[in-house]
Structures are given as structure tokens and as C-alpha cells.
Design a protein around this motif. Structure first.
Motif, short mmCIF file in Angstrom:
data_model
loop_
_atom_site.label_atom_id
_atom_site.label_comp_id
_atom_site.label_asym_id
_atom_site.label_seq_id
_atom_site.Cartn_x
_atom_site.Cartn_y
_atom_site.Cartn_z
N ASP A 21 0.85 -1.19 0.00
CA ASP A 21 0.00 0.00 0.00
C ASP A 21 0.90 1.25 0.00
OD1 ASP A 21 -2.41 1.60 0.58
OD2 ASP A 21 -1.44 1.88 2.52
N ASP A 23 -0.29 5.14 0.83
CA ASP A 23 -0.55 6.11 1.91
C ASP A 23 -0.53 5.45 3.28
OD1 ASP A 23 -1.47 8.90 0.84
OD2 ASP A 23 -2.25 7.41 -0.56
N GLY A 24 0.29 5.98 4.16
CA GLY A 24 0.34 5.47 5.53
C GLY A 24 1.17 4.22 5.67
N THR A 25 1.64 3.67 4.55
CA THR A 25 2.46 2.45 4.59
C THR A 25 3.83 2.72 3.99
OG1 THR A 25 0.49 1.07 4.33
CG2 THR A 25 2.61 0.03 3.85
N ASN A 167 -6.55 5.75 5.13
CA ASN A 167 -6.21 6.68 6.21
C ASN A 167 -6.53 8.14 5.85
OD1 ASN A 167 -4.11 6.42 4.31
ND2 ASN A 167 -2.66 7.38 5.70
N ASP A 202 -1.87 -0.61 5.94
CA ASP A 202 -2.06 0.10 7.22
C ASP A 202 -3.51 0.37 7.60
OD1 ASP A 202 -2.33 2.16 5.10
OD2 ASP A 202 -2.55 3.51 6.80
N ASN A 205 -8.97 -0.36 4.17
CA ASN A 205 -9.07 -0.74 2.75
C ASN A 205 -8.04 -1.81 2.36
OD1 ASN A 205 -6.82 0.94 2.71
ND2 ASN A 205 -7.38 1.95 0.80
N ASP A 206 -7.16 -2.16 3.30
CA ASP A 206 -6.22 -3.26 3.05
C ASP A 206 -6.78 -4.60 3.52
OD1 ASP A 206 -4.10 -1.57 2.05
OD2 ASP A 206 -3.92 -0.83 4.10
MG LIG Z 1 -2.99 3.15 3.34
#
Ligand SMILES: [Mg+2]
Length: 256
Positions: A21, A23-25, A167, A202, A205-206
Motif C-alpha cells: 500500500d 498512503d500510511g504504509t 487513512n 495500514d 481498505n487493506d
Molecule cells: Mg494506506
């Protein structure tokens, strides 16, 4: 969830590709760190394939496919994947372009209805670069509470749409696809099976990816989504965002 260091050397050494992923990962809340980017290059040098899997728009994925050290990119939560073959970008979509036009019209109508019910919502600032979905900003340039997020998601799903919460955005689309289904198509295209694949993410949606793949890792902030996430990853890093991603890559390299 177990600490990442509990992954056996055998499991780590068998991994053939990393799906990740953004964003955020891979990307921190404000920027892409050079360590995260260079760790991608390092793991490719070890012979692993790399595939970005994101809710981000087609316009951004076009650049990722062309310039980044990746073998492919899945975008807009599974609507398409792009990869580079020699100098040409190959673009594969879940549905054909007639469907894209039709879905776009339906999404425009749905957004109008959403606005009547939730007048404070704003489209994500990257909406203009999207082909298949509608992204509502929840934490990128505006703030929306968890209760409001749940209300918006329930409303959109009540109108027959699919949703995913990242996120930063709520992504809304029409059609029967998700990150997991499109990732399987990518793996096939790359000549890989779905075995010995690692996914790192993260956010809620994962969840389809955490559910499907055997080796799954969440960066630390995955713990923040209690009540919103259906399936947690098998392992968790001690660091957050891109630092968690670097921790994962360093761990995989240390076993090789
Ligand atoms: Mg993410």
C-alpha cells in the motif's frame, strides 16, 4: 497480530514478491522518505518483484508505473493496473471504457445525493486525476469524524456502491472489483502464483488483502482502526508508516 520478528526465516526467504500500500504504509502522512524509496530498490536487487497497490488515482499511477522501481501498480482500489514493458506503459482495466463512462455518470449523481445528506463533505484534492472512483477527503486536507465516515459509507453502500476507507479518503465506486481481485490478475501477468506473496498495508481498505494473502504485515498504525477493519494482518511492525515499511524490507533482507 504477531511482531514482525516472529516471521520465520523460511517464510521470509520464500517470499517472491511484495505488494504494498502507499498512503500510511510506504508514504508518510506528509512525504515520501528517501529511505523508503531506496529500500524498494534494495529488495528488487534481491530478486523480489514489487507491486504498489493503492487507492490513488490513475494519473498518479501512470507516473509510478513509468518512473518508480516497481514491476506494476494497481490503482483506484483495483479498477486497473499499469506496468512498463520496455518503454511502453501497458494499461489493463477491470471493466471496459464504456463502463467507465457509465460509472462516472452514476458517481456524479451519487456525489450530489451525498452532498444533500452530508453538506460538509469535500472531494479529495486528487479527484481530477481519477477515472473510476469518487474519493471523499476524510483526513488529507479536511477532518471527518469516525461516526460521519461510517454514516457516509452506509449511505453510499445503500445506493449500491462499493466503498473502502483509507487513512485519508473514503473511496466509492460501482463495480465488482477490489484490490485483491486486481492483484491476482497482476500476479498472473507477472508469471507468479498467489503463494509466497507478502502484502503490507495500514488501513481498513487493506482488509481484503490481509484476508487473502498468507504473509501479511501491517505497519504500527493499523492498530488505530478498531471497529473499522474486518481482517488484521498476521504481523505488525514496531515502526509506523514509511519507517515500518523500511523495517520490513530490512528484516526480509536480513534473512537472505
Ligand atoms: Mg494506506
Amino acid at each position: 497480530m504477531k511482531p514482525l520478528i516472529d516471521m520465520s526465516t523460511e517464510e521470509s526467504r520464500n517470499i517472491k514478491a511484495i505488494l504494498f500500500d502507499l498512503d500510511g504504509t510506504f508514504v508518510n502522512s506528509d512525504e515520501l522518505k528517501s529511505q523508503a524509496y531506496s529500500s524498494l530498490e534494495s529488495i528488487r536487487e534481491k530478486g523480489l518483484k514489487t507491486v504498489a497497490v493503492t487507492g490513488r488515482p490513475a494519473g498518479w499511477c501512470d507516473l509510478i508505473a513509468r518512473w518508480w522501481p516497481v514491476d506494476a501498480v494497481v490503482g483506484e482500489n483495483g479498477a486497473f493496473f499499469f506496468y512498463k514493458n520496455k518503454d511502453k506503459i501497458i494499461r489493463k482495466t477491470f471493466y471496459d471504457l464504456d463502463m467507465q463512462y457509465n460509472n462516472r455518470r452514476r458517481l456524479d449523481e451519487l456525489f450530489e445525493k451525498c452532498l444533500l445528506n452530508f453538506p460538509y463533505i469535500k472531494m479529495a484534492s486528487d479527484q481530477s486525476f481519477r477515472q473510476w472512483d469518487l474519493a471523499i477527503d476524510i483526513a488529507e486536507e479536511t477532518q471527518v469524524s469516525t461516526k460521519e465516515i461510517v454514516d457516509i459509507v452506509n449511505f453510499a453502500e445503500g445506493e449500491g456502491a462499493c466503498t473502502a476507507i483509507s487513512n485519508i479518503h473514503i473511496n466509492i465506486w460501482f463495480g465488482d472489483y477490489n484490490k485483491e481481485q486486481m492483484s491476482l490478475k497482476v500476479l498472473k501477468e507477472l508469471g507468479l502464483s498467489s503463494k509466497n506473496i507478502l502484502y503490507v498495508g495500514d488501513s481498513p481498505n487493506d482488509s481484503p488483502m490481509f484476508k487473502y494473502f498468507e504473509s501479511t504485515v501491517g505497519v504500527k498504525s493499523v492498530m488505530n482502526y478498531e471497529g473499522l477493519i474486518d481482517t488484521y494482518p498476521k504481523y505488525i511492525t514496531t515502526n509506523d508508516e514509511g519507517d515500518g515499511f523500511v523495517e520490513l524490507i530490512n528484516f526480509l533482507i536480513s534473512t537472505r
